[in-house]
Design an enzyme around this catalytic site. Structure first.
Site, mmCIF file in Angstrom:
data_model
loop_
_atom_site.group_PDB
_atom_site.id
_atom_site.type_symbol
_atom_site.label_atom_id
_atom_site.label_comp_id
_atom_site.label_asym_id
_atom_site.label_seq_id
_atom_site.Cartn_x
_atom_site.Cartn_y
_atom_site.Cartn_z
ATOM 1 N N GLU A 1 -1.980 95.699 -19.056
ATOM 2 C CA GLU A 1 -1.359 97.122 -19.476
ATOM 3 C C GLU A 1 -2.422 97.499 -20.314
ATOM 4 O O GLU A 1 -2.450 97.303 -21.593
ATOM 5 C CB GLU A 1 0.074 96.965 -19.995
ATOM 6 C CG GLU A 1 1.151 96.462 -19.169
ATOM 7 C CD GLU A 1 1.795 97.212 -18.244
ATOM 8 O OE1 GLU A 1 1.266 98.590 -18.113
ATOM 9 O OE2 GLU A 1 2.793 96.996 -17.627
ATOM 10 N N CYS B 1 0.251 104.451 -25.487
ATOM 11 C CA CYS B 1 -0.536 104.323 -24.201
ATOM 12 C C CYS B 1 0.024 105.680 -23.509
ATOM 13 O O CYS B 1 -1.058 106.252 -22.813
ATOM 14 C CB CYS B 1 -0.354 103.012 -23.716
ATOM 15 S SG CYS B 1 1.136 102.659 -23.352
HETATM 16 P P1 NAP Z 1 -7.028 95.951 -28.331
HETATM 17 O O1 NAP Z 1 -8.054 96.062 -29.446
HETATM 18 O O2 NAP Z 1 -7.584 95.858 -27.062
HETATM 19 O O3 NAP Z 1 -6.143 94.659 -28.693
HETATM 20 C C1 NAP Z 1 -5.045 94.234 -28.051
HETATM 21 C C2 NAP Z 1 -4.867 92.783 -28.200
HETATM 22 O O4 NAP Z 1 -5.924 92.256 -27.386
HETATM 23 C C3 NAP Z 1 -4.935 92.292 -29.662
HETATM 24 O O5 NAP Z 1 -3.962 91.119 -29.722
HETATM 25 C C4 NAP Z 1 -6.404 91.936 -29.957
HETATM 26 O O6 NAP Z 1 -6.508 90.893 -30.658
HETATM 27 C C5 NAP Z 1 -6.835 91.443 -28.465
HETATM 28 N N1 NAP Z 1 -8.144 91.520 -28.042
HETATM 29 C C6 NAP Z 1 -8.952 92.547 -28.279
HETATM 30 N N2 NAP Z 1 -10.221 92.047 -27.805
HETATM 31 C C7 NAP Z 1 -10.060 91.193 -26.732
HETATM 32 C C8 NAP Z 1 -10.661 90.494 -26.003
HETATM 33 N N3 NAP Z 1 -12.095 90.796 -26.049
HETATM 34 N N4 NAP Z 1 -10.501 89.268 -25.645
HETATM 35 C C9 NAP Z 1 -9.194 88.885 -25.723
HETATM 36 N N5 NAP Z 1 -8.338 89.472 -26.487
HETATM 37 C C10 NAP Z 1 -8.710 90.701 -27.242
HETATM 38 O O7 NAP Z 1 -6.006 97.212 -28.455
HETATM 39 P P2 NAP Z 1 -5.107 97.646 -29.456
HETATM 40 O O8 NAP Z 1 -6.231 98.704 -30.575
HETATM 41 O O9 NAP Z 1 -4.382 96.560 -30.196
HETATM 42 O O10 NAP Z 1 -4.367 98.580 -29.021
HETATM 43 C C11 NAP Z 1 -4.518 99.871 -28.499
HETATM 44 C C12 NAP Z 1 -4.896 99.930 -26.918
HETATM 45 O O11 NAP Z 1 -3.699 99.379 -26.156
HETATM 46 C C13 NAP Z 1 -4.886 101.601 -26.389
HETATM 47 O O12 NAP Z 1 -5.991 101.619 -25.529
HETATM 48 C C14 NAP Z 1 -3.635 101.609 -25.892
HETATM 49 O O13 NAP Z 1 -3.507 102.580 -24.728
HETATM 50 C C15 NAP Z 1 -3.317 100.225 -25.220
HETATM 51 N N6 NAP Z 1 -1.743 99.964 -25.080
HETATM 52 C C16 NAP Z 1 -1.425 100.019 -23.718
HETATM 53 C C17 NAP Z 1 -0.112 99.986 -23.283
HETATM 54 C C18 NAP Z 1 0.199 99.905 -22.119
HETATM 55 O O14 NAP Z 1 1.539 99.639 -21.471
HETATM 56 N N7 NAP Z 1 -0.679 100.206 -21.066
HETATM 57 C C19 NAP Z 1 0.640 99.750 -24.485
HETATM 58 C C20 NAP Z 1 0.347 99.892 -25.646
HETATM 59 C C21 NAP Z 1 -1.073 100.049 -26.056
HETATM 60 P P3 NAP Z 1 -6.920 91.313 -32.275
HETATM 61 O O15 NAP Z 1 -6.256 92.160 -32.921
HETATM 62 O O16 NAP Z 1 -7.326 89.989 -32.980
HETATM 63 O O17 NAP Z 1 -8.399 91.881 -31.968
#
Ligand code: NAP
Length: 454
Positions: A227, A261
């Site tokens: 997602e 999102c």
């Molecule tokens: P993020 O930086 O991608 O982090 C999300 C999760 O992934 C965190 O637990 C993070 O851990 C981990 N993570 C980050 N980079 C990683 C990697 N290279 N390998 C493995 N794990 C990794 O995203 P965010 O800033 O928390 O959230 C915002 C994003 O989520 C936006 O793009 C939003 O649109 C999306 N989102 C999508 C949905 C949906 O249902 N489609 C819902 C909500 C949010 P750390 O915090 O330890 O880095």
């Protein structure tokens, strides 16, 4: 060391020690052991625990709401609504899991053939900070009800929420290691996915995180649900109720401080009503108050971190540089917190960050289209495909556009896109794949097994 920082004042709330490799491996072994027993339990038994989890959420609503607001800055009323929604998803899957996973008899040449849905084992959830409870519960409720066990690696800035959620399942009576939170940095996720005990991964987060998780899972042949981000287009047609459309569009842009999102991100308005829409939109955005997220009179709190706020501001500046017109906001306030004001960019076109990228904050991109056809083309001109909406008084026209023309996982007519336990949720293109919620969500992490008896 992992820290949670209050985005309203940039002060450290708490520092957490990361789990060691040895401890992590012990956790995985214990989860595997817990699974062998949990998968034999009846739906009734699992449902009674899941209902208790829902009751705990409701009874401690204030405590959990405060924790979320403290760690990531969402307005307190929105945190309360989030806790209620988590209780709802627990109740929903407690009531429906058995029905969703019932055996299905298929007529064949054999005496008996059927499909049965069997749990997989340890499922890893890598979750984001923006809905720190909801994202986890919408994964956990179906996954645990299906007989799997869930391992949570939450976003590092909401470690307090992560541990509180583990505590809820424990207090509800779930056996130890059926749901476990671990504190670890994202650089260790690849190795975790490679561990033979982990059977599947659900990631909610950004596109780069999705690519990294999907490639690690792919090279280990493990099922994933992704997602990811979105840049949801809201198409406003000439026959829309403009006042209502503006209200909905502003609400959807500002919800969760714009960090959703499925927030409305691009407003594609046909020429005939463009100027009026822009005028009404700016007027309403001007009335929205930014400030302390614990003060209920504020509409938006700070962004989740100073780093994310600065990245957002950079996207705004680059959009202006490439021709967008700044009509409101667009500056960094003088404050220690991660605040960013409601911002409106008009005359946005493809090629600008506000059109091509995801703007994860309270920044609206308004785009002019000649007519319906051009509006649809612009709406679909995106690497994302999560949600979309269309505004028109002609419901038949709206439904046709939603069904056939907009390329997204969820398309709404005259209302903003939202998730609902009863409806499938997910995206296409770079917004990810797989579905959460509803019957579709609970069937993602099961073995769809065929049994044939001669
Ligand atoms: P993020 O930086 O991608 O982090 C999300 C999760 O992934 C965190 O637990 C993070 O851990 C981990 N993570 C980050 N980079 C990683 C990697 N290279 N390998 C493995 N794990 C990794 O995203 P965010 O800033 O928390 O959230 C915002 C994003 O989520 C936006 O793009 C939003 O649109 C999306 N989102 C999508 C949905 C949906 O249902 N489609 C819902 C909500 C949010 P750390 O915090 O330890 O880095």
């Amino acid at each position: 060391m992992i820290q949670s920082i209050n985005p309203a004042n940039n002060k450290v709330i708490k520092t957490y020690q990361e789990i060691s490799d040895r401890e992590l491996s012990e956790v995985l072994s214990k989860m595997q052991y817990a699974f062998e027993d949990w998968k034999t339990k009846s739906f009734n038994y699992r449902a009674s625990l899941m209902k208790t989890a829902g009751e705990i959420l409701r009874s401690k609503r204030e405590e959990y709401s405060k924790l979320m607001t403290l760690e990531m800055g969402k307005p307190i009323a929105q945190s309360r609504a989030e806790v209620d929604k988590c209780a709802w998803v627990c109740e929903y899957y407690a009531d429906n899991a058995e029905k969703f996973l019932q055996d299905e008899i298929i007529k064949t040449d054999s005496s008996k053939s059927f499909v049965t849905y069997q749990p997989l084992g340890v499922v890893l959830a890598v979750m984001p900070w923006n809905f720190p409870f909801w994202q986890v519960f919408r994964f956990a409720a179906p996954t645990l009800m299906a007989g799997n066990v869930g391992l949570l690696k939450h976003a590092s800035n909401v470690s307090g929420c992560s541990l509180a959620i583990e505590e809820i399942f424990s207090e509800a009576g779930f056996p130890e290691f059926v749901f476990k939170s671990v504190i670890l940095g994202s650089s260790r996720v690849k190795d975790l996915i490679a561990d033979p005990i982990v059977q599947a991964v659900s990631l909610t987060g950004s596109v780069p995180a999705g690519k990294s998780v999907a490639s690690a899972a792919g090279s280990n042949i493990k099922k994933t649900v992704l997602e990811l981000g979105g840049s949801d287009p809201y198409v406003v047609l000439e026959d829309a109720d403009l006042n209502e459309a503006v209200q909905t569009c502003v609400t959807s842009r500002l919800i969760n401080g714009g960090q959703s999102c499925i927030a409305a991100k691009r407003f594609i308005v046909v020429e005939k009503v463009y100027d009026r829409f822009v005028e009404l939109y700016v007027d309403l955005m001007k009335q929205k108050k930014m400030g302390d997220p614990f003060d209920e009179s504020n509409d938006i709190g700070p962004q989740a971190s100073v780093k994310l706020r600065d990245e957002l501001h950079d996207q705004v500046l680059r959009s202006i540089k490439t021709g967008a017109i700044l009509l409101l906001g667009g500056f960094i306030p003088d404050s220690d917190g991660a605040y960013y004001p409601p911002t409106v960019l008009a005359d946005v076109t493809p090629g600008m960050p506000a059109f091509d990228e995801e703007l994860f904050g309270p920044v609206a991109a308004i785009i002019k289209a000649k007519d319906e056809d051009e509006a649809i083309k612009l709406a679909n001109k995106s690497v994302f495909g999560l949600g979309a909406a269309v505004f028109t008084k002609d419901i038949t026209r709206g439904e046709k556009i939603a069904r056939e023309k907009l390329n997204a996982g969820s398309c709404f007519v005259n209302q903003f896109v939202r998730s609902d336990p009863r409806l499938p949720f997910g995206g296409i293109k770079e917004s990810g794949y797989g579905r959460e919620l509803s019957v579709f969500g609970i069937r993602e992490f099961v073995n769809i097994k065929t049994v044939v008896v001669k």
